[in-house]
Design an enzyme around this catalytic site. Structure first.
Site, PDB file in Angstrom:
ATOM      1  N   CYS C   2       0.797  -1.208   0.000  1.00 13.84           N
ATOM      2  CA  CYS C   2       0.000   0.000   0.000  1.00 13.84           C
ATOM      3  C   CYS C   2       0.845   1.281   0.000  1.00 13.84           C
ATOM      4  CB  CYS C   2      -0.954   0.047   1.183  1.00 13.84           C
ATOM      5  SG  CYS C   2      -2.025  -1.402   1.261  1.00 13.84           S
ATOM      6  N   GLY C  28       0.631  -0.349  -4.927  1.00 13.76           N
ATOM      7  CA  GLY C  28      -0.674  -0.979  -4.787  1.00 13.76           C
ATOM      8  C   GLY C  28      -1.545  -0.686  -5.988  1.00 13.76           C
ATOM      9  N   ASN C 105      -0.817   2.556   6.077  1.00 15.06           N
ATOM     10  CA  ASN C 105       0.123   1.631   5.448  1.00 15.06           C
ATOM     11  C   ASN C 105       0.836   0.893   6.555  1.00 15.06           C
ATOM     12  OD1 ASN C 105       1.942   0.302   3.805  1.00 15.06           O
ATOM     13  ND2 ASN C 105       3.305   2.064   3.602  1.00 15.06           N
ATOM     14  N   GLY C 106       0.776  -0.452   6.519  1.00 22.64           N
ATOM     15  CA  GLY C 106       1.411  -1.266   7.549  1.00 22.64           C
ATOM     16  C   GLY C 106       0.449  -2.301   8.074  1.00 22.64           C
ATOM     17  N   CYS C 238      11.969  -0.895   7.346  1.00 20.67           N
ATOM     18  CA  CYS C 238      11.788  -2.111   6.541  1.00 20.67           C
ATOM     19  C   CYS C 238      12.886  -2.210   5.486  1.00 20.67           C
ATOM     20  CB  CYS C 238      10.417  -2.076   5.869  1.00 20.67           C
ATOM     21  SG  CYS C 238      10.173  -3.397   4.690  1.00 20.67           S
ATOM     22  N   TYR C 244      13.350  -4.040  -2.800  1.00 19.94           N
ATOM     23  CA  TYR C 244      12.419  -4.312  -3.879  1.00 19.94           C
ATOM     24  C   TYR C 244      11.301  -3.287  -4.034  1.00 19.94           C
ATOM     25  CZ  TYR C 244       8.222  -6.315  -5.977  1.00 19.94           C
ATOM     26  OH  TYR C 244       7.093  -6.499  -6.715  1.00 19.94           O
ATOM     27  N   SER C 290      12.865  -4.479 -11.605  1.00 21.79           N
ATOM     28  CA  SER C 290      13.201  -4.184 -10.209  1.00 21.79           C
ATOM     29  C   SER C 290      14.661  -4.428  -9.872  1.00 21.79           C
ATOM     30  CB  SER C 290      12.297  -4.986  -9.267  1.00 21.79           C
ATOM     31  OG  SER C 290      12.400  -6.356  -9.579  1.00 21.79           O
ATOM     32  N   ASP C 353      16.126  -9.363  -7.449  1.00 21.53           N
ATOM     33  CA  ASP C 353      16.196  -8.691  -6.150  1.00 21.53           C
ATOM     34  C   ASP C 353      15.933  -9.642  -4.990  1.00 21.53           C
ATOM     35  OD1 ASP C 353      13.124  -8.464  -5.581  1.00 21.53           O
ATOM     36  OD2 ASP C 353      13.442  -7.782  -7.630  1.00 21.53           O
ATOM     37  N   CYS C 389       6.186 -11.791   6.451  1.00 23.55           N
ATOM     38  CA  CYS C 389       6.279 -10.499   7.141  1.00 23.55           C
ATOM     39  C   CYS C 389       4.949 -10.192   7.820  1.00 23.55           C
ATOM     40  CB  CYS C 389       6.594  -9.390   6.135  1.00 23.55           C
ATOM     41  SG  CYS C 389       6.494  -7.744   6.860  1.00 23.55           S
ATOM     42  N   CYS C 441      14.456  -3.607  10.088  1.00 24.74           N
ATOM     43  CA  CYS C 441      13.745  -4.849  10.307  1.00 24.74           C
ATOM     44  C   CYS C 441      14.176  -5.838   9.239  1.00 24.74           C
ATOM     45  CB  CYS C 441      12.232  -4.621  10.232  1.00 24.74           C
ATOM     46  SG  CYS C 441      11.299  -6.139  10.489  1.00 24.74           S
ATOM     47  N   CYS C 444      12.029 -11.059   8.161  1.00 24.87           N
ATOM     48  CA  CYS C 444      11.666 -12.056   7.149  1.00 24.87           C
ATOM     49  C   CYS C 444      12.883 -12.908   6.779  1.00 24.87           C
ATOM     50  CB  CYS C 444      11.044 -11.401   5.922  1.00 24.87           C
ATOM     51  SG  CYS C 444      12.037 -10.126   5.169  1.00 24.87           S
TER      52      CYS C 444
END
Lengths: 467, 467, 467, 467
Positions: C2, C28, C105-106, C238, C244, C290, C353, C389, C441, C444
Site C-alpha cells: 500500500c 498498490g 500503510n502497515g 523495513c 524491492y 526491479s 532482487d 512479514c 527490520c 523475514c
C-alpha cells in the site's frame, strides 16, 4: 414504506424470497436486497432498482444458498436518496463469528436520541438509516441469548417496526407492541414464509395469519418459540395500508383490502348528491389504479355509470430523475391521459384514494376539463391529510400538505374542481369496522399521537427516513 | 410491433420525440433510439430498454441537437433478440455527405428475395432487419432527388410500412399503399409532429390527422410537399390495433380505440346467455388492463356486475430473461392474482381481448378456480387467431396458435373453462364500422392474404422480424 | 504494502493527492481512494483499479473540494480480495458531526485480540481490515481532544503504521514508534504534502523529510503541532523497501534507494567467481525492472557485459483473474521473454532482487535455457526469505517460501540453475549502512521479531491483511 | 499502427489469438477484437481497451468456438477516436450465407477515391476506416472463388496492408506487393499461427518465417495454397518498425530487432566526440524503455558508463483523457522522473530512438537539468522525421514535426540541449544492412514516395486513419 419477506427451513429459500419481493414491489421500488444463510455463513445480494432487475441474473443456489433468507424492498424517500449503505438487509458480525442480518419496515420515533447515546458509547454507524439502531442495541445487549437480546433492544425503542432477522442458525420475526405495520406468516413445505402482505403468499398457494402486536417469533432447529413483549394495551394498525398502500388482493392485519375499499367507496357515495338534471350526463371515473375499487362501488351506490376515463402509462415513473423541464411542461400527462370519447361534455365524479400534496388532483382536474368535461367533482375516499406520518408512511413535510391548514372549500377552489368530498375520520373507522376508533392509527388525519394521545407538534425538526 | 415518432421544424425536437416515445412505450419495450438533425449533421442516441431508461440522462440539446428528429421503439421478438445492430433509427452516409436515417413500423413481405438481389449487387447488410432494405434501395435508386428515390424504392417493396425519414435538411413520412399500419400527424408550433398513435400527440395538446395510404410527405425549408404512390385500391388497416395493440385513449386510422372496444364488448355480450338461476352469483371481470373496456360494456349489456377480480403486478414482465423454473412453477401468478373476496363461489364471465397461444387464458382459468370460482366462462372480444401475421403484429408460428386447427369446443376443453365465446369475423367488422369488410386486414383470422385475396400458405418458411 | 499520500492547506488538494497516488502506483494496484475536506464536510471517491482509472473522469473541484485531502492505494492480497468495504480511506461520523477519515500503510500485529475486545464492547465492524481498529479505538477514547485520542489509541496498538488522518478542520500524520514504514513530508505553497516515497513529491519539485518514528503531527488553522509517543528505543525500518518495494528514484527513510541498490549489486558481485574460461561467453542480465540497477553494478564490478536479455511485457499483470489454463501453459512467458540474439550460447549471470516463492526464478531459468543459454547463474541481491512479514510486506505463507526450510544448494537444484548466490544478512546491513544491524527490520530473513527479539512462531494462525 | 494475429486449424484457436494479441499489445492499446469460425458460423468479441481487459472474462470455448480465429489491436489515433464501429475484425455476410471477416494493419493510400466510387455504386459504409474497403471490393468482385476475389480487390488498392481473413471454412493471409508491414507465420500443432511480430510466436515456442511481399495464402481443408500478386519489383519494409515500433525480442522481416538496435547505437556513438576533460563526469542514459539497447551499446562504444538515470512510471499513459491542466503542469513528470543520485553534476548523453514532435525530448532535457545535470547531449538513433507517414505509422501533421523545416542547430536550441546528434539516412540503411537503400521505406525521413519515387506533397489534405 418498504416491504419485507422471509423464508425459513425451505428449499430455494432465497429464490422464494425474491419472488415474494416481486409480488410486494408496489411497497418500494428504489432498491432490493436479500441475505440468506446456509448455517455456516451469510450471503448477500443487494442493489438499486426493482427486485426484477436486482435479481435478474442471480444464480440463487450459488449466490444465496441455504434454507433461510430475508429480503427487503426500499421505498424512495426524498431525503436519503439511495446511498448504497442504506440498502437492507443490514448485516453485522458480532464477536465469535456471530452474524446477524435484519430487514425492517416502519419508523422508529426515538432513533435520533438513541443514535446519539450509542455514539457516545463509541458506536460507529455506517448509514443514516434508523434501522441500523437494532444492530447496535443488540451488539451492546447484556442478555445472553439472541431472543433475549432482541427483547432488551425493543425495550429501548419507540415507534413502528415489522422486522425479520437471520442468524446463522435461526430466524426471527417481530412486530412492535402497537402493531403499526403488517406482517403475515404461513407454514410452507415444512418451513415458514413471512411477508408484509398476503399477496406474496398467494404465489405459493398458502394463506397467512398475522404476526401479533408485540410478538417475537424464533424459528430454529429446536422448533418455533414465541414471546410477547412491550405494552400491548393499544393496537394501532396503519389505516393508510387499507386506503392506499396495500394491494387490493391482499389481506393485511387479517382483513381483505378489497372489501375495505368497497366499503370506503360506498360510504363516500352516500355523501354525494347528484342533481337530477345532471344525472344523465354524469359518470364516475377512478384515478387508476389505486382507487379503481372505491370508484366502482361509488358508481354502483350512486347509480351512475362507471367509466375508464383516465388511462395510466404504466411504463412511466420508473426513473426517479426526471428533468425539471419535462415535469413542468408535461406534468402528469406523461402518466395519465384523459379519454376524450368518454369525458367530453360529461359531469365527472372522479374518485381518488387520498389527497396529499394535491398536485396530481389539480392536474387531473385540468386534464379532464381540457378533454371537454363540463363539471369535475373530486371525491376522496379518506379524510384530509393534516400531518406527516412518523410511523412508516412516506409523506411530505406539513407545509406541503394541501389540507394541513386549508378548509375543504379552499382546497376545492385551489384545485379548480366544482366540488370536493372527503370522508370523515369516523367514516374511515366505520369502513375499517373499528367503530370506536381504537384499533387503527389515524394520526395523519387527526394529528393525535397514536401512543400517548397527545397532539403532534407542528412539524418534527428532522423527519426519520421511511422503511 | 414497434412504435415511431418524429418532429420537424420545432424547438427541442429530440426531447419532444423522446416524450412521444414514452407515450407509445406499450408498442415496444426492447430498445429505443432517436436520430436528430441540426442541418449539417445527424446525431444518434440508441440503447436497449425502455425509452425512459435509454434517454434518462441524455442532455438533448448537446447529444441530439437540431429542429428535427425521428425515433423508434423496438418490440421484443423471439427470433432476433436484441442485437445492437438492429436498434433503429438506421443511418447511412451516401456519397457527397448525403446522410439519411429512417424508422419503420411494419413488415416487408418480400424482403428475403430483395435482400438476396441486393447482395448479388454487392450490398453489405449490417443487420437482419427488413427495414435496412429501404436504405439499400435508396442508395441504388436512379432517380435524382430524394422523394423520387424513395418512391422508386417503394415500387420494389411489398408489405406494411409506416415510416419516417430524416436527411440533413428534410423530413419524410410515408405509409404503404394498403395503409396497414397507423401514423398520425399534427401541426405544432410552426412545425409538425408525427406518431404511431394520437395519445403521443395528446401530450402536446394537438390532435392529429392520419397520413393516408400510399402517401409520401416531404417537409423542408420550401414547405410541405406530398405525393401519392402505389396501387391504393385496397385499404387494409390492421384490426388488431383496435382489438389489442393501441392504447384506448388513442385514435388510430381516425377512429377512437375506446369506442371500438365499447362496441366489441357490447356485441360479445349479445352472444352470451346467462342462465337465470346463475344470474345472482354471476359477475364479469376483465383480464387487466387490455380488456377492461370490453369487459365493462359486456357487463353493462348483460346486466351483470363488473368487478376487479384479477390484480395485475405492473412491475413484472420488464425483464425478458425469466428463469425457466420460475416460469414453470409460478407461471402467470407473478403477473396476475385473483381476488378471493371477489371470485369465491361466483360464476365468472372473464373477458379477454384475444387468445393467441392460450397460455394466459388457461392459467387465468386455473387461478380463478383455485380462488373458489364455481364456473369460468371465457369471452373473447375477437375471432379465433388462425394464422401468424406477416404485416407487423408479432404472433407465434402457426403450430403454437391454439385456434389454428382446433374447434371452439376443443379449445374450451383444453383451457378448462365451462364455456368459450369468440366474436365472428363479421362481428369484428361490425364493431369496426366496416360492414363490407373491405377496409381492414383480418388475415390472421381468415388466413386470406390482404392484398391478393389468396389463401396464406400453412406456414412461411422464414418469418420476417416484426417492426 | 500500500501507498499513502496527503495534502494540507493547498489549492486543489485532492487533485494533487491523486497525482501523488499515480506516482506511488507501484505500491498498490487493486484499489484507490481519496477523501477531502472543505472545512464543513468530508467528500470521498473510491474504486477498484489503478488511480489513473478511479480518478480518470473525476471533477476534483466538484467531487473532492477543499484544501486538504488524504489518499490510499490498496495492494492486492490473496486473502481479502477486493471487497468494496475494504477500500480506504475509512471514514466515520462520531457524535456531534465529528467526522474522521484515515489511511494506513502497515500491519497491526495485535489487531485480532483488539477486534475481539472491541466487539465485546458492542463495536460493529464494517470490514476485516485491521485499519478499521484505529476508528473504533478513537471512537471509544476517553481523551478530550483529537490528538490525545489518537495517542490513546496508539497506546493500545502494536505493529507497523504510517497513517494520515483528516477531520473537518485538521490534518494528522503519524508513524509507529519503531518507524517500520516510510512517510515523507514537505512544505508546499504555504501548506504541506505527505507521501510514502519522495518520488511523489518530485512531481511538485519539493524534497521531503521523513516523519520520525513515534511522531504524531497535527496541522490546523493554529499551525503545526507535534508529539512523540511510544517507546522509540528501537528503530526498525523495513529493509525490503530498499531491496524491492520502493521506486529507485525515491528516497525512503532519508536514503537514496538507487544508491542502496548500487551497493547491493556491488557486494553481490564480490561473492561470485567467474571462471576465466567462461569469461568470454558470460554476460549479466537483470530480471527487469526491479533489479536493473543491481544487475548493472554487478556487471560493472565483475567486468562482464550488461545486456537486456529479458524483455518485460508491461501491459500484462494488470488483471488479477488470469485463467488457470493460461497460467499453467504459458506461465511467465506472458510477462517475460528471452532475447535469443542475446542469450544463445552464453553463460548468463541473471540478477534478481529476491526469491520468494521461486516461481518466477524457476521459469526465468527455463526461458533462458530454451533460448540457448549454456549456463544460468542466479544471483539474488538479498538474503533468503525464511518467514512471512507481519509488518506490512505481503508475503505468502511460510510453507510457500522456497527458502523457508531448504539449503541454498537444494534451492539451486530445484530451480534448475547452475549456481545460486544470496547476500547474507550482514551484507544486507552493510548495504544499508547499518553495520550493527540495529536500525532495520530483517525479520523475514532472520525470523527474529523486530520488537521483542524473540523468534517468530512457525506460522501465524491468521495472517492480517497487508496495507 | 496496430497489430494482428491469427490461428488456423488448432485447438483453442481464439484463446491462442488472445494470447498473441497480449504479446503484441505495444502495437495498439485502444481496442481489441477477435472473430472465430467453427465451420458453420462466425463469432465475435470486441471492445475498447487492452486485450487483457477485453478478453478478461471471456469463456473462449463458448463465446469464440472453433479451430480458426483472427484478431486485431487498434492503435489510438487522434482523428478517429474510438467509435465502436471502427473496432476490427470487420465482418460481412455476403449472399448465400457467405461470411467473411478480416483484420488489417497498414494504410491504403487511395482509399478516399475508392470509397467514393463504391458509394456511387450504392455501397453503404458502416465506418470511416479504410479497412472496410476490402469488404466492399470483395462483395462486388466478379471472380468466382474467394482467393480470386481477394486478388481482384488487391488490384484496385494502393498502399500498405498485412491482412488476415476468415471465411466459414478457410483462412487467408496477405501482404501488399511492396511488403510495407510485417507478418510472420509458423506451423503449430498441425495448423498455423500468424502474427505481426515473432514475439507472439515465442509464447508457443515456434519460430516464424515472414509472409512475402505480394503473397496471398489460403489455408483450408484442402491444404495450403498460395499466389503471388501485384508488382513486386520494389521492396519497402518499414524502417520505423526496427527503430521504435517492434519489440526488441522480435524478428520482423526476418531480422532481429535487438541486433538492428545494437548497430544503431554503435553507429550513433561513432558520431559523438566526448571531450577528454568531460569524460570523467559523463554518463549515458536511455529514455526508457524503447532506446535502452541503443543507449547501452552507445555507452559501450564510447567507453562511457551506462546508467538508469530516468525512471518510467509504467502505470501511466493508459487512460487517454488526461486533464489538460495536469498535462500542462506536470507534463512528462507523471511518466518519467530523473534520478538525482545519478545525474547531479554529470554531463549526460541521453539516447532516444527518434524525435517526432520533440515534446518529450524538451521535457527530458529540463528534467535532467533540474536534477542537477551539468550538460545534456541528445543523441537520436534515427534521422530527422520530416514528413508524416501514409503507410501505417501514426505520425502527426507535418507542421507539428519538429524537424519538418528546422535545422539540427535550430532544433537543439529549441530543445535546450547542449548538442543534438541524428543518424543520417545512409547510416540508417547501414544499420538495416541495406547499403543501397533499396529495400526499406524511409519516406518519413526523405519525403520521397516509396513506390513512385516522387516527392511527397507538403501535406496530404486528409490523412487516412492508421491500422
Amino acid at each position: 414504506m418498504c416491504g419485507i419477506a422471509g423464508a425459513y427451513g425451505v428449499e430455494n429459500a432465497s429464490r422464494i424470497v425474491s419472488q415474494m419481493l416481486k409480488a410486494l414491489q408496489h411497497r418500494g421500488q428504489e432498491a432490493a436486497g436479500i441475505v440468506s444463510s446456509d448455517g455456516s455463513k451469510l450471503y448477500a445480494v443487494k442493489g438499486s432498482g426493482l427486485a426484477d432487475e436486482v435479481f435478474n441474473h442471480v444464480d440463487f443456489a450459488a449466490a444465496l444458498p441455504g434454507r433461510s433468507a430475508i429480503g427487503h424492498l426500499r421505498y424512495a424517500t426524498s431525503g436519503d436518496s439511495g446511498s448504497k449503505e442504506s440498502i437492507q438487509p443490514f448485516t453485522a458480525e458480532l464477536r465469535q463469528n456471530r452474524w446477524f442480518a435484519l430487514v425492517h419496515n416502519g419508523n422508529l420515533t426515538n432513533h435520533l436520541p438513541l443514535r446519539e447515546r450509542l455514539q457516545d458509547g463509541g458506536a460507529i454507524f455506517r448509514s443514516h438509516s434508523d434501522s441500523e439502531i437494532f444492530l447496535h442495541l443488540r451488539a451492546r445487549a447484556m442478555a445472553m441469548d439472541l431472543p433475549a437480546q432482541l427483547r432488551e433492544s425493543f425495550a429501548a425503542i419507540e415507534g413502528a417496526y415489522a422486522l425479520l432477522g437471520l442468524s446463522l442458525d435461526a430466524f426471527y420475526a417481530a412486530v412492535d407492541p402497537q402493531g403499526f405495520r403488517p406482517l403475515v406468516m404461513a407454514p410452507y413445505q415444512g418451513g415458514w414464509l413471512f411477508a408484509s402482505e398476503s399477496c406474496a403468499l398467494d404465489l405459493f398457494r398458502v394463506s397467512g395469519t398475522p404476526v401479533a402486536q408485540g410478538e417475537l417469533i424464533e424459528l430454529s432447529a429446536s422448533g418455533k418459540n414465541s414471546w410477547s413483549f412491550g405494552d400491548r394495551s393499544r393496537l394501532r394498525q396503519c389505516s393508510f395500508e387499507h386506503i392506499y398502500f396495500a394491494r387490493p388482493d391482499s389481506n393485511v392485519y387479517g382483513r381483505s383490502v378489497y372489501r375495505v375499499r368497497v366499503t370506503l367507496g360506498k360510504i363516500l357515495a352516500r355523501k354525494v348528491r347528484v342533481p337530477d338534471a345532471a344525472r344523465e350526463r354524469s359518470i364516475v371515473i377512478a384515478v387508476p389504479d389505486s382507487s379503481n375499487i372505491e370508484a366502482l362501488y361509488f358508481a354502483r351506490e350512486t347509480g351512475l355509470p362507471f367509466e375508464f376515463g383516465l388511462i395510466r402509462n404504466h411504463y412511466m415513473g420508473r426513473t426517479f430523475i426526471t428533468p425539471e423541464q419535462e415535469a413542468r411542461e408535461l406534468g402528469v400527462r406523461m402518466k395519465l391521459n384523459a379519454v376524450e370519447a368518454v369525458v367530453a361534455d360529461r359531469s365527472i365524479y372522479v374518485v381518488d384514494d387520498s389527497l396529499v400534496r394535491g398536485t396530481t388532483g389539480r392536474k387531473v382536474a385540468s386534464l379532464l376539463r381540457e378533454a371537454g368535461a363540463r363539471e369535475v367533482h373530486m371525491c376522496i375516499s379518506s379524510p384530509p391529510v393534516k400531518h406527516p406520518c412518523h410511523w412508516g408512511i412516506d409523506t411530505p413535510e406539513r407545509k406541503q400538505l394541501i389540507a394541513a391548514e386549508a378548509t375543504t372549500e379552499e382546497i376545492a377552489r385551489s384545485m379548480g374542481v366544482d366540488s370536493l368530498t372527503y370522508l370523515s375520520v369516523d367514516e374511515l373507522h366505520e369502513a375499517l369496522e373499528d367503530p370506536d376508533g381504537t384499533h387503527h392509527c389515524t394520526s395523519c388525519f387527526t394529528t393525535v399521537r397514536p401512543v400517548t394521545g397527545q397532539l403532534l407538534p407542528p412539524e418534527h425538526l428532522i423527519r426519520p427516513p421511511s422503511h
